[in-house]
Design a protein around this motif. Sequence first.
Motif, PDB file in Angstrom:
ATOM      1  N   HIS A  28       0.829  -1.202   0.000  1.00  0.00           N
ATOM      2  CA  HIS A  28       0.000   0.000   0.000  1.00  0.00           C
ATOM      3  C   HIS A  28       0.867   1.256   0.000  1.00  0.00           C
ATOM      4  O   HIS A  28       2.014   1.225   0.450  1.00  0.00           O
ATOM      5  CB  HIS A  28      -0.903   0.029   1.233  1.00  0.00           C
ATOM      6  N   ILE A  29       0.303   2.332  -0.487  1.00  0.00           N
ATOM      7  CA  ILE A  29       0.969   3.628  -0.390  1.00  0.00           C
ATOM      8  C   ILE A  29       0.916   4.103   1.062  1.00  0.00           C
ATOM      9  O   ILE A  29      -0.133   4.043   1.711  1.00  0.00           O
ATOM     10  CB  ILE A  29       0.294   4.672  -1.295  1.00  0.00           C
ATOM     11  N   SER A  30       2.049   4.541   1.567  1.00  0.00           N
ATOM     12  CA  SER A  30       2.099   5.182   2.878  1.00  0.00           C
ATOM     13  C   SER A  30       2.545   6.623   2.682  1.00  0.00           C
ATOM     14  O   SER A  30       3.609   6.873   2.111  1.00  0.00           O
ATOM     15  CB  SER A  30       3.070   4.458   3.807  1.00  0.00           C
ATOM     16  N   THR A  31       1.724   7.550   3.152  1.00  0.00           N
ATOM     17  CA  THR A  31       2.035   8.969   2.974  1.00  0.00           C
ATOM     18  C   THR A  31       2.542   9.638   4.245  1.00  0.00           C
ATOM     19  O   THR A  31       2.933  10.807   4.199  1.00  0.00           O
ATOM     20  CB  THR A  31       0.790   9.733   2.489  1.00  0.00           C
ATOM     21  N   ASP A  32       2.551   8.914   5.365  1.00  0.00           N
ATOM     22  CA  ASP A  32       2.879   9.579   6.624  1.00  0.00           C
ATOM     23  C   ASP A  32       3.878   8.842   7.513  1.00  0.00           C
ATOM     24  O   ASP A  32       4.249   9.343   8.570  1.00  0.00           O
ATOM     25  CB  ASP A  32       1.597   9.843   7.423  1.00  0.00           C
ATOM     26  N   GLU A  33       4.334   7.655   7.123  1.00  0.00           N
ATOM     27  CA  GLU A  33       5.266   6.922   7.989  1.00  0.00           C
ATOM     28  C   GLU A  33       6.706   7.355   7.788  1.00  0.00           C
ATOM     29  O   GLU A  33       7.494   7.385   8.739  1.00  0.00           O
ATOM     30  CB  GLU A  33       5.122   5.420   7.755  1.00  0.00           C
ATOM     31  N   MET A  34       7.073   7.661   6.554  1.00  0.00           N
ATOM     32  CA  MET A  34       8.393   8.206   6.266  1.00  0.00           C
ATOM     33  C   MET A  34       8.210   9.653   5.815  1.00  0.00           C
ATOM     34  O   MET A  34       7.088  10.110   5.604  1.00  0.00           O
ATOM     35  CB  MET A  34       9.093   7.353   5.201  1.00  0.00           C
ATOM     36  N   GLN A  35       9.300  10.361   5.663  1.00  0.00           N
ATOM     37  CA  GLN A  35       9.205  11.770   5.294  1.00  0.00           C
ATOM     38  C   GLN A  35       8.655  11.967   3.889  1.00  0.00           C
ATOM     39  O   GLN A  35       8.092  13.013   3.579  1.00  0.00           O
ATOM     40  CB  GLN A  35      10.572  12.433   5.421  1.00  0.00           C
ATOM     41  N   LEU A  36       8.811  10.964   3.042  1.00  0.00           N
ATOM     42  CA  LEU A  36       8.273  10.994   1.688  1.00  0.00           C
ATOM     43  C   LEU A  36       7.379   9.778   1.499  1.00  0.00           C
ATOM     44  O   LEU A  36       7.363   8.864   2.336  1.00  0.00           O
ATOM     45  CB  LEU A  36       9.414  10.969   0.660  1.00  0.00           C
ATOM     46  N   ASN A  37       6.616   9.756   0.427  1.00  0.00           N
ATOM     47  CA  ASN A  37       5.777   8.587   0.163  1.00  0.00           C
ATOM     48  C   ASN A  37       6.631   7.326   0.084  1.00  0.00           C
ATOM     49  O   ASN A  37       7.769   7.349  -0.397  1.00  0.00           O
ATOM     50  CB  ASN A  37       5.006   8.760  -1.146  1.00  0.00           C
ATOM     51  N   SER A  38       6.073   6.216   0.557  1.00  0.00           N
ATOM     52  CA  SER A  38       6.798   4.962   0.590  1.00  0.00           C
ATOM     53  C   SER A  38       5.821   3.815   0.351  1.00  0.00           C
ATOM     54  O   SER A  38       4.610   4.025   0.252  1.00  0.00           O
ATOM     55  CB  SER A  38       7.517   4.788   1.936  1.00  0.00           C
ATOM     56  N   ALA A  39       6.360   2.602   0.244  1.00  0.00           N
ATOM     57  CA  ALA A  39       5.530   1.411   0.040  1.00  0.00           C
ATOM     58  C   ALA A  39       5.413   0.658   1.357  1.00  0.00           C
ATOM     59  O   ALA A  39       6.429   0.290   1.954  1.00  0.00           O
ATOM     60  CB  ALA A  39       6.135   0.512  -1.030  1.00  0.00           C
ATOM     61  N   ARG A  40       4.184   0.424   1.805  1.00  0.00           N
ATOM     62  CA  ARG A  40       3.923  -0.266   3.069  1.00  0.00           C
ATOM     63  C   ARG A  40       3.695  -1.755   2.817  1.00  0.00           C
ATOM     64  O   ARG A  40       2.870  -2.139   1.987  1.00  0.00           O
ATOM     65  CB  ARG A  40       2.712   0.372   3.743  1.00  0.00           C
ATOM     66  N   PHE A  41       4.457  -2.605   3.518  1.00  0.00           N
ATOM     67  CA  PHE A  41       4.346  -4.051   3.408  1.00  0.00           C
ATOM     68  C   PHE A  41       3.814  -4.627   4.718  1.00  0.00           C
ATOM     69  O   PHE A  41       4.044  -4.071   5.788  1.00  0.00           O
ATOM     70  CB  PHE A  41       5.703  -4.680   3.091  1.00  0.00           C
TER      71      PHE A  41
END
Length: 271
Positions: free
Chosen positions: A67-80
């Motif tokens: 899934h797209i993660s918009t708030d866990e890292m400073q930039l968008n990342s991929a959530r597994f």
Amino acid sequence: MKNLLTCSISTAALREFSPSDFGSLDIWYDFSLLAGADDDDIASFANGGVAGSDYNLAQSTASKRPHISTDEMQLNSARFNNAAAMQFALDNTYLSTSKTFTIFTVVRVDDVGTTIQESLLAGEATGASQVSSFNNRNITIRFNGAVNSGSLNSAVIQLIDSTGQDEYTGSSSESTTQYEFTTGDELFVIVRRADNEIRTFNKNGNLVGLSTSKTNNHEDTNMSLRYMGGFSNAANCHDGTIGEVGIYNKDLTDVQAQELCAHLKSKWSIS
């Protein structure tokens, strides 16, 4: 002519650094480029490396899509998610042309200290050419031992301290390394040299891993990549996010590796 040349050099010097500046960047997945809302499925993602569309990422099973993660890292990342067996497969298996290569990854893991092995990158066969987090506290590395025969290099190299080597062949369940994952974002640059030496740098550009692939030296050891975020059997999947991954089809110098670390640390605002 002199003024024009001076202007050109100045402009080049001021240009923002890119990992591709070092050349031979075959694989490059920069998930900060993801577009969409938080928790959206990621069905596919294009390879930005020089090898192009031969190695795009895809997941056809909706329930296993990262899934797209918009708030866990400073930039968008991929959530597994390990429980959901989320992972990507490449369109084709990537294989470096020699045993000299460099891998970089920007990651965040959940539940630091949990006893589990989670694969960040994996080769065609389960356990081959593997870069994983182990006990969610350090990095383990294993590479193909003989590409043509399909055998594996049994040596798994973990992060080490500055005075000794912390290495095992699969029977150990615990690491004594002094460098451990934090609850924040981490990055690693892993360089495999022609003399079988493997050098691992962390977010501060420090050399935190130094070892040698010791099983017959494996003159034909290459980097194979087929899956991201898990094994081919959807086991040992990553719990957390991946921000960026790249593979150079060559070994970077220490200076280049540290420059790459500095760039990634600044880009992802890693403390």
